[in-house]
Design a protein around this motif. Structure first.
Motif, PDB file in Angstrom:
ATOM      1  N   UNK A 271      22.006  51.240   4.707  1.00  0.00           N
ATOM      2  CA  UNK A 271      23.338  51.807   5.469  1.00  0.00           C
ATOM      3  C   UNK A 271      23.103  50.926   6.800  1.00  0.00           C
ATOM      4  N   UNK A 272      24.293  50.008   7.428  1.00  0.00           N
ATOM      5  CA  UNK A 272      24.522  49.417   8.585  1.00  0.00           C
ATOM      6  C   UNK A 272      25.654  50.005   9.111  1.00  0.00           C
ATOM      7  N   UNK A 273      25.533  50.424  10.381  1.00  0.00           N
ATOM      8  CA  UNK A 273      26.921  50.507  11.125  1.00  0.00           C
ATOM      9  C   UNK A 273      26.668  49.733  12.527  1.00  0.00           C
ATOM     10  N   UNK A 274      28.182  49.416  12.898  1.00  0.00           N
ATOM     11  CA  UNK A 274      28.160  48.816  14.221  1.00  0.00           C
ATOM     12  C   UNK A 274      29.311  49.593  15.035  1.00  0.00           C
ATOM     13  N   UNK A 275      29.207  49.169  16.429  1.00  0.00           N
ATOM     14  CA  UNK A 275      30.343  49.643  17.354  1.00  0.00           C
ATOM     15  C   UNK A 275      30.545  50.954  17.764  1.00  0.00           C
ATOM     16  N   UNK A 276      29.373  51.737  17.577  1.00  0.00           N
ATOM     17  CA  UNK A 276      29.390  53.257  18.088  1.00  0.00           C
ATOM     18  C   UNK A 276      29.646  53.150  19.462  1.00  0.00           C
ATOM     19  N   UNK A 277      29.276  52.233  20.349  1.00  0.00           N
ATOM     20  CA  UNK A 277      29.714  52.161  21.484  1.00  0.00           C
ATOM     21  C   UNK A 277      30.572  50.982  21.628  1.00  0.00           C
ATOM     22  N   UNK A 278      31.830  51.388  22.135  1.00  0.00           N
ATOM     23  CA  UNK A 278      32.830  50.626  21.950  1.00  0.00           C
ATOM     24  C   UNK A 278      32.674  49.313  22.826  1.00  0.00           C
ATOM     25  N   UNK A 279      31.960  49.109  23.926  1.00  0.00           N
ATOM     26  CA  UNK A 279      31.862  47.991  24.678  1.00  0.00           C
ATOM     27  C   UNK A 279      30.867  46.933  24.194  1.00  0.00           C
ATOM     28  N   UNK A 280      30.269  47.455  23.213  1.00  0.00           N
ATOM     29  CA  UNK A 280      29.244  46.459  22.726  1.00  0.00           C
ATOM     30  C   UNK A 280      29.644  45.606  21.567  1.00  0.00           C
ATOM     31  N   UNK A 281      30.574  44.609  22.022  1.00  0.00           N
ATOM     32  CA  UNK A 281      31.378  43.726  21.172  1.00  0.00           C
ATOM     33  C   UNK A 281      30.436  42.882  20.098  1.00  0.00           C
ATOM     34  N   UNK A 282      29.188  42.646  20.724  1.00  0.00           N
ATOM     35  CA  UNK A 282      28.254  41.920  19.855  1.00  0.00           C
ATOM     36  C   UNK A 282      27.630  42.723  18.543  1.00  0.00           C
ATOM     37  N   UNK A 283      27.847  43.994  18.503  1.00  0.00           N
ATOM     38  CA  UNK A 283      27.396  44.892  17.407  1.00  0.00           C
ATOM     39  C   UNK A 283      28.367  44.748  16.053  1.00  0.00           C
ATOM     40  N   UNK A 284      29.487  44.715  16.268  1.00  0.00           N
ATOM     41  CA  UNK A 284      30.655  44.556  15.009  1.00  0.00           C
ATOM     42  C   UNK A 284      30.251  42.982  14.517  1.00  0.00           C
ATOM     43  N   UNK A 285      30.206  42.333  15.672  1.00  0.00           N
ATOM     44  CA  UNK A 285      30.138  40.753  15.358  1.00  0.00           C
ATOM     45  C   UNK A 285      28.795  40.198  14.461  1.00  0.00           C
ATOM     46  N   UNK A 286      27.822  41.126  14.829  1.00  0.00           N
ATOM     47  CA  UNK A 286      26.622  40.840  14.078  1.00  0.00           C
ATOM     48  C   UNK A 286      26.661  41.476  12.817  1.00  0.00           C
ATOM     49  N   UNK A 287      27.103  42.724  12.417  1.00  0.00           N
ATOM     50  CA  UNK A 287      26.888  43.142  11.309  1.00  0.00           C
ATOM     51  C   UNK A 287      28.121  42.308  10.245  1.00  0.00           C
TER      52      UNK A 287
END
Length: 435
Positions: free
Chosen positions: A182-198
């Motif tokens: 289970x991977x999830x990204x973007x729980x903190x809105x300003x951390x744009x690299x997170x959705x991009x990475x997953x």
């Protein structure tokens, strides 16, 4: 710490909190991020007091950790720069200017993105740039359409503001005995690299499987992979439309006149303790109750329902920034570590070694509260203690302080490459040692 230093912090902080509100709705021209580097334990103690006293007036991008020589990064509004610099100098704290003009960096990034056209097909989707939420949502739908043989999509919930939170499942040779990641990204809105990475990781898994990469074939024949690219969809949309540095959800707190909850203090495991604020205007506000946020209630319900059919063995909540693998526990730095901790850290180290081998970027693995700071109601604790995923982590992506939350787009692919390597190494380690 001397009494004089304590009194000075308290006196100035009271004046600051009374006189200033670091409003996320302001334009931030002239605001700066200062990096303060502790040299000894006394410096760390002073910085912890500094953070407690100034948390309502400043934005601590990185608070004091348990590690000496690890920078404390503080976003300071233009109106307070002179005051804060004088305070740091008076107390002989070493610091430098990490970002001299926050709004200038924000403007530069948006200028570079201006005029881009929305991808019309999945083939047009550019993994080397950041995407607004409507494009991320469409990416989910397109992945399930173009790769329907191994990818399906599902609706987790509608957000507080009515946006669809959609996710994908990668599954080859469906089998009830398979375990899942289970991977999830973007729980903190300003951390744009997170959705991009997953999203990068998801695309590489599908691409490499279909090209016959035997390493990936083995992994996907053993694991189903669930990927939620953006969990805090309202907050993420807000960073594109209104305030790039927004962190929290967008739910209303009518009794306080402030908006949003820190979704990564809202998980229902050891909720409400240290490292989570009871004050609704704080960036680490824990929420009125655990799972007060509709998004959090939905994501936990969905994941728990999955465990009735299939064990979730690996759980990673992707964040930025600091380049850290954070294992349980987060809620208390003094509590005894779980018996599974040695296995968790060995598996994480396999990922760390794989990350370094790609671009020589160094990540550090350890129990969260012992190497970073205490944070109750956090995802890695819930993933392990609530969901039952033995290998549960918060992953802090690039960088370690040059850009912070404003990581430029030319680092998206390199970050994705090293963390794709880490994903494969982690999955293989667990397969070989603890499956």
């Amino acid at each position: 710490m001397s009494m004089m230093r304590c009194y000075l912090v308290l006196f100035l902080s009271l004046a600051a909190v009374t006189a200033y509100t670091f409003s996320p709705s302001e334009r931030h021209y002239g605001s700066q991020v200062l990096r303060i580097t502790p040299q000894n334990e006394a410096d760390l103690e002073w910085l912890r007091d500094f953070e407690r006293n100034y948390e309502n007036a400043l934005d601590f991008w990185q608070g004091p950790t348990r590690l000496l020589n690890r920078g404390v990064d503080v976003w300071v509004p233009k109106s307070m720069i002179r005051q804060i610099r004088e305070l740091l100098l008076e107390n002989e704290m070493q610091f430098n200017v990490m970002i001299p003009d926050v709004q200038g960096v924000i403007d530069e990034q948006f200028t570079k993105m201006a005029g881009r056209t929305r991808p019309s097909t999945l083939a047009d989707f550019d993994y080397s740039v950041y995407h607004p939420y409507d494009e991320i949502r469409q990416w989910v739908l397109d992945m399930a359409t173009d790769h329907r043989d191994i990818v399906s999509e599902f609706l987790v919930t509608e957000s507080y503001e009515g946006r669809e939170m959609r996710a994908i499942k990668i599954s080859v040779k469906p089998n009830a005995a398979k375990k899942s990641i289970w991977f999830e990204g973007g729980i903190h809105a300003r951390e744009w690299i997170s959705p991009a990475t997953v999203m990068y990781i998801a695309n590489q898994l599908v691409t490499d499987y279909k090209s016959g990469d035997q390493r990936v074939v083995k992994i996907l024949e053993s694991w189903d992979v669930f990927i939620v690219p953006s969990l805090n969809v309202d907050g993420y949309a807000y960073t594109w439309a209104t305030e790039r540095m927004w962190r929290k959800t967008r739910s209303l707190n009518p009794d306080f006149g402030c908006v949003g909850t820190d979704a990564n203090r809202n998980w229902p495991y050891k909720w409400g303790g240290d490292g989570a604020s009871p004050w609704a205007c704080s960036n680490t506000y824990r929420g009125e109750t655990a799972l007060s946020e509709v998004e959090m209630k939905a994501i936990t319900s969905y994941a728990l329902a999955r465990t009735k059919e299939q064990e979730i063995r690996i759980f990673i909540d992707w964040h930025s920034y600091a380049q850290l693998w954070l294992a349980p526990w987060s809620y208390d730095d003094a509590v005894e570590l779980p018996p599974e901790s040695p296995d968790q850290l060995k598996a994480a180290q396999a990922g760390v070694d794989a990350q370094f081998a790609v671009h020589a970027f160094e990540y550090i693995a350890g129990p969260s509260a012992r190497i970073l700071y205490e944070a109750s109601g956090a995802s890695n604790d819930w993933g392990f203690g609530g969901l039952g995923a033995k290998y549960s982590y918060v992953m802090e992506l690039r960088d370690t302080g040059e850009y912070g939350f404003l990581l430029p787009e030319d680092q998206i692919i390199p970050c994705g490459e090293e963390n794709y390597a880490a994903t494969l190494a982690l999955a293989e380690y667990v397969l070989d040692n603890d499956f």
